[in-house]
Design a protein around this motif. Sequence first.
Motif, PDB file in Angstrom:
ATOM      1  N   HIS A 199       0.812  -1.208   0.000  1.00  0.00           N
ATOM      2  CA  HIS A 199       0.000   0.000   0.000  1.00  0.00           C
ATOM      3  C   HIS A 199       0.847   1.259   0.000  1.00  0.00           C
ATOM      4  CE1 HIS A 199      -2.920  -3.001   1.592  1.00  0.00           C
ATOM      5  NE2 HIS A 199      -3.787  -2.261   0.931  1.00  0.00           N
ATOM      6  N   ARG A 200       2.055   1.202   0.510  1.00  0.00           N
ATOM      7  CA  ARG A 200       2.895   2.392   0.582  1.00  0.00           C
ATOM      8  C   ARG A 200       3.238   2.949  -0.808  1.00  0.00           C
ATOM      9  NH1 ARG A 200       8.540   1.644   3.069  1.00  0.00           N
ATOM     10  NH2 ARG A 200       7.387   0.979   4.917  1.00  0.00           N
ATOM     11  N   GLY A 263       3.449   9.000   5.973  1.00  0.00           N
ATOM     12  CA  GLY A 263       3.892   7.839   5.220  1.00  0.00           C
ATOM     13  C   GLY A 263       5.403   7.727   5.272  1.00  0.00           C
ATOM     14  N   TYR A 267       0.947   3.435   6.070  1.00  0.00           N
ATOM     15  CA  TYR A 267       0.485   2.361   5.173  1.00  0.00           C
ATOM     16  C   TYR A 267       0.844   0.991   5.733  1.00  0.00           C
ATOM     17  CZ  TYR A 267      -0.005   6.253   1.931  1.00  0.00           C
ATOM     18  OH  TYR A 267      -0.357   7.443   1.339  1.00  0.00           O
ATOM     19  N   ILE A 275      -5.509   4.532   2.633  1.00  0.00           N
ATOM     20  CA  ILE A 275      -5.548   4.925   1.223  1.00  0.00           C
ATOM     21  C   ILE A 275      -6.571   6.044   1.011  1.00  0.00           C
ATOM     22  CG2 ILE A 275      -6.070   4.170  -1.125  1.00  0.00           C
ATOM     23  CD1 ILE A 275      -3.443   3.082  -0.078  1.00  0.00           C
TER      24      ILE A 275
END
Length: 440
Positions: A199-200, A263, A267, A275
Amino acid sequence: MTGFDLVLRNGTVVSGTTERTDIGCRDGKIVEIGDLARAVAREVVDCTNLHVLPGLIDPHVHLRDPGDPAVETFDAGTRGAVLGGIATVFDMPNTSESVTSTDVLNRKRAMLDGAVWCDVGLYVGATKANIPELAELEVQPNVCAIKVFAGSSTGDLLVEDDESLERLMRSGRRRVCYHSEDEYRLQARKALFHEGQPHRLHMEWRDEECAFLGTRRLMALARKTGRPAHILHTSTAEELAYLQGYRDLATVEVLVNHLTQIGPDVYDRLGGYAIMNPPIRDRRHYDAAWAAVNTGGVDCIGSDHAPHSRAAKERPWPNTAAGLTGVQTLVPIMLDHVNAGRLSLARMVELMAEGPARVYGALGKGKIAPGYDADFTLVDLQATQIIEESWIASPCGWTPFAGHRCTGWPKATIVRGALVMREDEVLGQPAGRPVGFRVA
């Protein structure tokens, strides 16, 4: 002394100045401020040890109604707003169906009656097809602004090319609100990523240049046409610095998430529940956002409350639904920032009451002064409480701030003289109304 419907007594009132005083209200309006110890009132609220703020405004929410009632509704979303100390919200147009015409706007306005706990302003969405009608749409009753998605959105709510954007800016005169990510860069970079990656990478796909390029293009056109612009959810150090050269035309919003979460760690910790678009970025941008907040480079703080089902948030990236809940947690999180010394309570009021009312031209909102609506957010700066998902009113039932311990908590919400929340309990029946706006 003439009687009042409501008197707030012994509170520390924060609105331009900070002073301990009383407030008398009648017929939903503020009518007197001063020593009202002997006043006769139908209802008296003792505000000892509380700060009395103007009714706070969340200028950026997606109440999803009409849409999926398992995710959000007018009732639940505005119930969450008043539980969180918000007296007014401005609702985005990307519902099912999108608010892009007078007919849909009228139907959505009618839906508010008896369904909302706080007052509500309505955005109208721009499309390439409705550009000729925008000048008329923006002056319809209760419209807070035209919303333009210059980066990917749902349905036909996308206006990404310069020719269409210039035509849009020449249709009407009120300030236009923009989601300013550059669609062409988004699509060109999409092929670099694939399903199942971490997700990062969301903040790499929708990178700084994606947002900065979008804002540069929009401001060049705004300067060419002279049309005022409001850049929503500004997320990069580059944009915040650049926009200082356009303060005669541009106003600026930042989100509570960009002031709170960083971030890539967020994430790794929250996965799909981190998100959103534009993405939560790294510490450099977080620090720049706070610097802008405290040096006058920001006009509004909002939540971009955008619920999705848990299933949609748990899909593998990049198919994870983008959007986070936030209207109910906005005030507690910002009060916690006040307690941590990141901004003053007076500056928070500027950004969450006076600022939104000024940018959008909301009538009767944003100040504690005679003649204004009797909207108040009462807060205890010493109260400590943990945000728990069981407290969240939205049917989706989750928050990216679950477990966050806040120092500072909303204790009551008053809308046009009616006490609608006290001590985490919603009172009475939903009696929110559409907000009026200055259109000249």
